[in-house]
Design a protein around this motif. Structure first.
Motif, PDB file in Angstrom:
ATOM      1  N   THR B  52       0.791  -1.184  -0.027  1.00 13.50           N
ATOM      2  CA  THR B  52      -0.135   0.035  -0.002  1.00 13.50           C
ATOM      3  C   THR B  52       0.880   1.407  -0.024  1.00 13.50           C
ATOM      4  O   THR B  52       0.321   2.264  -0.205  1.00 13.50           O
ATOM      5  CB  THR B  52      -0.970  -0.183   1.190  1.00 13.50           C
ATOM      6  OG1 THR B  52      -0.173   0.050   2.372  1.00 13.50           O
ATOM      7  CG2 THR B  52      -2.066  -1.137   1.148  1.00 13.50           C
ATOM      8  N   MET B  53       1.868   1.155   0.290  1.00 15.13           N
ATOM      9  CA  MET B  53       3.017   2.104   0.270  1.00 15.13           C
ATOM     10  C   MET B  53       3.399   2.585  -1.381  1.00 15.13           C
ATOM     11  O   MET B  53       3.993   3.762  -1.374  1.00 15.13           O
ATOM     12  CB  MET B  53       4.180   2.046   1.197  1.00 15.13           C
ATOM     13  CG  MET B  53       3.925   1.618   2.592  1.00 15.13           C
ATOM     14  SD  MET B  53       3.348   3.437   3.237  1.00 15.13           S
ATOM     15  CE  MET B  53       1.913   2.384   4.008  1.00 15.13           C
ATOM     16  N   THR B  54       3.109   1.669  -2.014  1.00 15.70           N
ATOM     17  CA  THR B  54       3.400   2.021  -3.463  1.00 15.70           C
ATOM     18  C   THR B  54       2.260   2.527  -4.170  1.00 15.70           C
ATOM     19  O   THR B  54       1.186   1.933  -4.221  1.00 15.70           O
ATOM     20  CB  THR B  54       3.832   0.720  -4.315  1.00 15.70           C
ATOM     21  OG1 THR B  54       4.785   0.077  -3.502  1.00 15.70           O
ATOM     22  CG2 THR B  54       4.538   1.064  -5.558  1.00 15.70           C
ATOM     23  N   MET B  55       2.356   3.932  -4.471  1.00 16.99           N
ATOM     24  CA  MET B  55       1.150   4.535  -4.985  1.00 16.99           C
ATOM     25  C   MET B  55       1.435   5.219  -6.401  1.00 16.99           C
ATOM     26  O   MET B  55       2.366   5.479  -6.666  1.00 16.99           O
ATOM     27  CB  MET B  55       0.739   5.522  -4.122  1.00 16.99           C
ATOM     28  CG  MET B  55       0.274   5.403  -2.546  1.00 16.99           C
ATOM     29  SD  MET B  55      -0.311   6.537  -1.620  1.00 16.99           S
ATOM     30  CE  MET B  55      -0.769   5.835  -0.445  1.00 16.99           C
ATOM     31  N   GLN B  56       0.189   5.294  -7.118  1.00 11.15           N
ATOM     32  CA  GLN B  56       0.371   6.041  -8.340  1.00 11.15           C
ATOM     33  C   GLN B  56      -0.054   7.407  -8.388  1.00 11.15           C
ATOM     34  O   GLN B  56      -1.134   8.008  -7.822  1.00 11.15           O
ATOM     35  CB  GLN B  56      -0.364   5.297  -9.495  1.00 11.15           C
ATOM     36  CG  GLN B  56      -0.412   5.665 -10.984  1.00 11.15           C
ATOM     37  CD  GLN B  56      -1.465   5.218 -11.740  1.00 11.15           C
ATOM     38  OE1 GLN B  56      -2.416   4.666 -11.463  1.00 11.15           O
ATOM     39  NE2 GLN B  56      -1.184   5.006 -13.005  1.00 11.15           N
ATOM     40  N   GLU B  57       0.960   8.197  -8.706  1.00 12.71           N
ATOM     41  CA  GLU B  57       0.764   9.639  -8.574  1.00 12.71           C
ATOM     42  C   GLU B  57      -0.232   9.882  -9.910  1.00 12.71           C
ATOM     43  O   GLU B  57      -0.550   9.164 -10.676  1.00 12.71           O
ATOM     44  CB  GLU B  57       1.995  10.546  -8.957  1.00 12.71           C
ATOM     45  CG  GLU B  57       3.015  10.417  -7.820  1.00 12.71           C
ATOM     46  CD  GLU B  57       2.790  11.009  -6.418  1.00 12.71           C
ATOM     47  OE1 GLU B  57       2.261  12.160  -6.715  1.00 12.71           O
ATOM     48  OE2 GLU B  57       3.126  10.358  -5.522  1.00 12.71           O
ATOM     49  N   PRO B  58      -0.991  11.275  -9.793  1.00 15.25           N
ATOM     50  CA  PRO B  58      -1.877  11.617 -10.654  1.00 15.25           C
ATOM     51  C   PRO B  58      -1.216  11.632 -12.154  1.00 15.25           C
ATOM     52  O   PRO B  58      -2.049  11.718 -13.205  1.00 15.25           O
ATOM     53  CB  PRO B  58      -2.302  13.161 -10.325  1.00 15.25           C
ATOM     54  CG  PRO B  58      -2.240  13.161  -8.832  1.00 15.25           C
ATOM     55  CD  PRO B  58      -1.030  12.171  -8.500  1.00 15.25           C
ATOM     56  N   ASP B  59       0.006  11.981 -11.837  1.00 17.41           N
ATOM     57  CA  ASP B  59       0.605  11.987 -13.325  1.00 17.41           C
ATOM     58  C   ASP B  59       1.011  10.630 -13.935  1.00 17.41           C
ATOM     59  O   ASP B  59       1.685  10.526 -14.784  1.00 17.41           O
ATOM     60  CB  ASP B  59       1.719  12.838 -13.395  1.00 17.41           C
ATOM     61  CG  ASP B  59       2.787  12.478 -12.291  1.00 17.41           C
ATOM     62  OD1 ASP B  59       3.920  13.247 -12.298  1.00 17.41           O
ATOM     63  OD2 ASP B  59       2.454  11.321 -11.648  1.00 17.41           O
ATOM     64  N   GLY B  60       0.749   9.614 -13.200  1.00 12.85           N
ATOM     65  CA  GLY B  60       1.000   8.088 -13.487  1.00 12.85           C
ATOM     66  C   GLY B  60       2.232   7.507 -13.017  1.00 12.85           C
ATOM     67  O   GLY B  60       2.710   6.558 -13.363  1.00 12.85           O
ATOM     68  N   HIS B  61       2.959   8.483 -12.493  1.00 15.16           N
ATOM     69  CA  HIS B  61       4.346   8.190 -11.798  1.00 15.16           C
ATOM     70  C   HIS B  61       4.090   7.274 -10.712  1.00 15.16           C
ATOM     71  O   HIS B  61       3.248   7.748  -9.665  1.00 15.16           O
ATOM     72  CB  HIS B  61       5.097   9.495 -11.601  1.00 15.16           C
ATOM     73  CG  HIS B  61       6.501   9.264 -10.840  1.00 15.16           C
ATOM     74  ND1 HIS B  61       7.373   8.776 -11.713  1.00 15.16           N
ATOM     75  CD2 HIS B  61       7.024   9.665  -9.612  1.00 15.16           C
ATOM     76  CE1 HIS B  61       8.551   8.703 -10.978  1.00 15.16           C
ATOM     77  NE2 HIS B  61       8.164   9.173  -9.587  1.00 15.16           N
ATOM     78  N   LEU B  62       5.145   6.389 -10.124  1.00 13.49           N
ATOM     79  CA  LEU B  62       5.027   5.610  -8.960  1.00 13.49           C
ATOM     80  C   LEU B  62       5.582   6.132  -7.936  1.00 13.49           C
ATOM     81  O   LEU B  62       6.765   6.581  -8.203  1.00 13.49           O
ATOM     82  CB  LEU B  62       5.271   4.031  -9.281  1.00 13.49           C
ATOM     83  CG  LEU B  62       4.397   3.422 -10.240  1.00 13.49           C
ATOM     84  CD1 LEU B  62       4.916   2.096 -10.621  1.00 13.49           C
ATOM     85  CD2 LEU B  62       2.909   3.327  -9.689  1.00 13.49           C
ATOM     86  N   GLU B  63       5.058   6.111  -6.898  1.00 16.97           N
ATOM     87  CA  GLU B  63       5.778   6.616  -5.762  1.00 16.97           C
ATOM     88  C   GLU B  63       5.808   5.845  -4.480  1.00 16.97           C
ATOM     89  O   GLU B  63       4.692   5.124  -4.071  1.00 16.97           O
ATOM     90  CB  GLU B  63       5.253   8.088  -5.073  1.00 16.97           C
ATOM     91  CG  GLU B  63       5.982   8.827  -4.299  1.00 16.97           C
ATOM     92  CD  GLU B  63       7.172   9.615  -4.931  1.00 16.97           C
ATOM     93  OE1 GLU B  63       7.133   9.939  -5.937  1.00 16.97           O
ATOM     94  OE2 GLU B  63       8.216   9.351  -4.166  1.00 16.97           O
ATOM     95  N   PHE B  64       7.004   5.397  -3.916  1.00 16.35           N
ATOM     96  CA  PHE B  64       7.079   4.617  -2.702  1.00 16.35           C
ATOM     97  C   PHE B  64       7.267   5.209  -1.502  1.00 16.35           C
ATOM     98  O   PHE B  64       8.011   6.178  -1.159  1.00 16.35           O
ATOM     99  CB  PHE B  64       8.154   3.652  -2.646  1.00 16.35           C
ATOM    100  CG  PHE B  64       7.860   2.529  -1.634  1.00 16.35           C
ATOM    101  CD1 PHE B  64       8.939   2.675  -0.551  1.00 16.35           C
ATOM    102  CD2 PHE B  64       7.141   1.524  -1.550  1.00 16.35           C
ATOM    103  CE1 PHE B  64       8.958   1.636   0.570  1.00 16.35           C
ATOM    104  CE2 PHE B  64       7.269   0.556  -0.539  1.00 16.35           C
ATOM    105  CZ  PHE B  64       7.974   0.684   0.396  1.00 16.35           C
ATOM    106  N   GLU B  65       5.717   5.454  -0.715  1.00 15.67           N
ATOM    107  CA  GLU B  65       5.932   6.257   0.509  1.00 15.67           C
ATOM    108  C   GLU B  65       6.275   5.659   1.832  1.00 15.67           C
ATOM    109  O   GLU B  65       5.129   5.591   2.508  1.00 15.67           O
ATOM    110  CB  GLU B  65       4.487   7.218   0.478  1.00 15.67           C
ATOM    111  CG  GLU B  65       4.771   8.206  -0.814  1.00 15.67           C
ATOM    112  CD  GLU B  65       3.388   8.889  -0.875  1.00 15.67           C
ATOM    113  OE1 GLU B  65       2.579   8.981   0.185  1.00 15.67           O
ATOM    114  OE2 GLU B  65       3.295   9.618  -1.870  1.00 15.67           O
ATOM    115  N   LEU B  66       7.464   5.177   2.082  1.00 17.17           N
ATOM    116  CA  LEU B  66       7.487   4.532   3.479  1.00 17.17           C
ATOM    117  C   LEU B  66       8.616   5.255   3.983  1.00 17.17           C
ATOM    118  O   LEU B  66       9.789   4.960   3.568  1.00 17.17           O
ATOM    119  CB  LEU B  66       7.700   3.091   3.244  1.00 17.17           C
ATOM    120  CG  LEU B  66       7.807   2.118   4.582  1.00 17.17           C
ATOM    121  CD1 LEU B  66       6.706   2.220   5.446  1.00 17.17           C
ATOM    122  CD2 LEU B  66       8.142   0.625   4.090  1.00 17.17           C
ATOM    123  N   ASN B  67       8.327   5.597   5.156  1.00 18.32           N
ATOM    124  CA  ASN B  67       9.589   6.262   6.107  1.00 18.32           C
ATOM    125  C   ASN B  67      10.325   5.075   6.687  1.00 18.32           C
ATOM    126  O   ASN B  67       9.683   4.175   7.455  1.00 18.32           O
ATOM    127  CB  ASN B  67       8.817   7.098   7.146  1.00 18.32           C
ATOM    128  CG  ASN B  67      10.076   8.031   7.700  1.00 18.32           C
ATOM    129  OD1 ASN B  67      11.266   7.558   7.506  1.00 18.32           O
ATOM    130  ND2 ASN B  67       9.728   9.078   8.571  1.00 18.32           N
TER     131      ASN B  67
END
Lengths: 225, 474
Positions: B52-67
């Motif tokens: 769930t930490m791997t998200m798709q940005e509105p621009d389609g880019h993938l972001e991993f948001e885990l501190n």
């Protein structure tokens, strides 16, 4: 000698009586206990031969009654019961001897003679009177070694007088002793028999004599003459 | 010998043991599965959390948001956990700090999530989960965009952690189960043994009671006190059988005794008749001889009756000995002399070996009857012109026994005949023509020997000799 045979076996009674009479005894017989008891109480016997398993009144009860009435006639019990307990019971009841069936007739007569000797206080089977020797076992009479031939009746009368030697025996006692109840007695049979014996003793020159005690009876004594 | 108790105990213990082992294994497997499933579920939850930490940005880019600091278990510490996210083209997207430069490549599998055991990068035993997921679209101001970009391609997250805690727990449970099973097995074995012993106590008691019943004394009965219902029919039937056997035996004893008794009077009649009439003189020798023969028959019958009565008394236990001091040597000599006329007729001679005197404490009548019957048999059954060997020996002070041995040749007797030798009326020849012998001699010797506590044995030796031995306590 007078014997009472109380035995319910007809054959045994017949042949035993026959044999005893041949041996010189006077024999009365009974087939049941009641008849036997009546005879034993009525007459004098030298020995009673008593079977135990009797009809009417059994042998031990009969014996008990006789003894209670004071009858001390020697009793020889004749029976098939051979255990120690049976023998002891019979002897305790008053029997003088015990003979198991089957038996040798010779043994019966030997035991009878022993009982008779005991009855008359005789320690031996032969009696001496002067130079006369009366052998009751062998049934012989000898004088200084020589046999005196006597008839059966003469022998038994002499034996009876010898068993009461020195004592007076009445004619009635003699008749009772040597004649059974079936015998038909002639009035002078005892006198004539005494006479016959005296003759033979005189011929043998015996030192024994039969004395007449007038009105009382007879006695056998050594001849002191 | 087979033992019901032993068999029951062994089988019950074995069965209980096997059941314990099986149930233990089943239980262990169940616990292992449950614990492993729980472990896997926790691992999956972690994989889902990482995914769930791997998200798709509105621009389609993938972001991993885990501190990484909020998930210290994934840091490069002692005993870390690991994660790595991959594209389906096997391109690593992100890895946990604990992995450093290492990779945990996804396992090609059609099932997802897929759990498997793994050797962790630091060498520990671990467990991993491979989970396919599609990155979720990030919300804008908490709302979905009006024109969202196309969905991102599926990705794979691999999460791994050590399984030492699981293994330790499983090992503890396994050990505890084993120990518990062992204790239960031992306790069960003892309990089974005690219970079986207790429940078979009645059988043992019955066995002892049956063993105590003597073959010639059937008075004993099995006790019915506290008897289990299952054994009641057996015991009651057994007692009933013994009742019938005892009654039959007593009838037989009574019959023998009564028959002998009843015969006494007719034999007495015959004997008296032949004694009295046989003495009459007759001109006919044939008649005299007939009476002599009849007398002999009566005497034989008398002997037979006495023998039968003694045998029946022995069977009834009423044959009572009266011990006294007896010289066996003198007795044997007297018996030998008594039988000498019969022996001479058959040409049988005696060879006697014995001391001058030997004293024993015994019943004179019975002992004499034993010797007479044995010697009489020997004379009667030895071949003509043979020898009967008689010995009396002491076995010495230790044994304290005096042995009388009668040894005679017996050509026709076989080993298989010996088992019948003491049976009343048994004779080797069926014809029963031998005068004066009824086949009761050995039976009487056995009865008298028992009454005087003497031991009676007999055997055939290799040279066809019949050897009879009487042992008297000295």
């Amino acid at each position: 000698m007078r014997i009472l045979l109380i035995e319910d076996s007809q054959q045994l009674q017949r042949y035993a009586s026959l044999g005893l009479r041949q041996a010189g005894y006077a024999v009365d017989s009974a087939m049941d206990g009641i008849e036997g008891y009546n005879l034993a109480m009525t007459n004098e016997y030298d020995v009673i031969i008593l079977d135990l398993m009797l009809p009417g009144l059994d042998g031990l009860s009969l014996l008990d009654r006789l003894r209670q009435k004071g009858r001390d006639t020697p009793v020889l019990v004749l029976t098939a019961k051979d255990t120690v307990q049976d023998r002891v019971a019979g002897l305790k009841q008053g029997a003088d001897d015990y003979l198991i069936k089957p038996f040798a007739f010779e043994e019966l007569t030997a035991r009878l003679q022993a009982l008779i000797r005991r009855r008359y206080g005789l320690k031996r089977s032969s009696i001496e009177c002067g130079d006369l020797l009366i052998d009751s076992t062998g049934g012989t009479v000898t004088c200084r070694g020589s046999t005196i031939k006597l008839t059966r009746r003469e022998l038994h009368l002499l034996q009876y007088l010898a068993s009461s030697m020195g004592q007076i025996v009445s004619r009635a006692q003699i008749e009772e002793s040597i004649y059974d109840r079936n015998a038909t007695l002639m009035s002078n049979v005892v006198d004539s028999t005494i006479y016959a014996i005296r003759r033979k003793l005189i011929i043998a020159d015996a030192k024994a004599v039969i004395r007449t005690h007038r009105g009382l009876g007879y006695s056998l004594e050594p001849d002191s003459a | 010998m087979k033992s019901i108790r032993r068999e029951m105990t062994v089988w019950l213990i074995a069965t209980v043991g096997v059941l314990l082992v099986i149930s233990g294994l089943i239980l262990y497997q169940y616990v292992r599965v449950v614990l492993t499933e729980g472990f896997d579920e926790a691992l999956l939850d972690q994989a889902k959390a990482v995914s769930t930490m791997t998200m798709q940005e509105p621009d389609g880019h993938l972001e991993f948001e885990l501190n990484p600091l909020s998930t210290p278990q994934f840091l490069a510490t002692l005993k870390p956990q690991y994660y790595q996210v991959w594209t389906l083209t096997d391109v690593s997207f992100v890895r946990s700090p604990s992995l450093q430069d290492g990779d945990m490549k996804p396992i090609p599998t059609s099932t997802t999530p897929h759990f498997s055991d793994i050797r962790l990068p630091d060498g520990r035993l671990g467990r991993r989960v491979d989970l396919k997921f599609r990155p979720i679209l990030e919300l804008v101001d908490g709302k979905l965009m009006e024109n969202p970009p196309p969905p991102a391609p599926e990705m794979m997250v691999v999460v791994a952690r050590e399984r030492e805690s699981l293994d330790t727990t499983l090992a503890t449970i396994k050990g505890f189960s084993f120990l518990a099973s062992l204790l239960i097995a031992v306790g069960g074995a003892v309990a089974v043994s005690l219970i079986v012993r207790r429940t078979t106590r009645t059988l043992r008691r019955l066995g002892v009671e049956v063993d105590s019943i003597q073959p010639d004394d059937l008075k004993g009965r099995l006790s019915t006190d506290h008897l289990p219902s299952e054994l009641w029919p057996i015991v009651s039937k057994w007692n009933s059988l013994l009742d019938r056997m005892q009654a039959a035996l007593e009838r037989e004893h009574r019959f023998t005794a009564d028959a002998a008794h009843e015969l006494r009077t007719p034999v007495a009649e015959l004997r008296t008749l032949t004694d009295v009439v046989g003495n009459w003189t007759t001109e006919s020798p044939a008649i005299s001889e007939a009476f002599r023969d009849a007398r002999e028959i009566a005497i034989r019958m008398e002997k037979l009756i006495s023998a039968l009565l003694n045998l029946s008394r022995h069977e009834a236990g009423t044959l009572i000995a009266e011990p006294q001091r007896v010289d066996l040597c003198l007795m044997l000599d007297e018996v030998r002399k008594q039988l000498n006329p019969a022996a001479v007729i058959r040409g049988v001679s005696f060879q006697v070996e014995m001391p001058d005197s030997t004293f024993v404490n015994t019943d004179q009548v019975f002992a004499r009857a034993c010797l007479f019957n044995l010697l009489d048999n020997a004379v009667a059954h030895s071949p003509v012109n043979s020898q009967v060997h008689c010995t009396i020996k002491s076995l010495g002070d230790q044994e304290g026994m005096i042995v009388v041995t009668i040894d005679n040749p017996c050509g026709e007797l076989r080993e298989c005949d010996l088992v019948h030798a003491c049976e009343p009326f048994w004779r080797k020849e069926a014809a029963r023509s031998q005068s004066g012998h009824f086949g009761l001699g050995m039976a009487l010797v056995k009865a008298y020997a028992r009454a005087i506590s003497a031991r009676f044995d007999f055997r055939l030796d290799s040279g066809s000799h019949f050897i009879a031995e009487l042992r008297f306590p000295s």
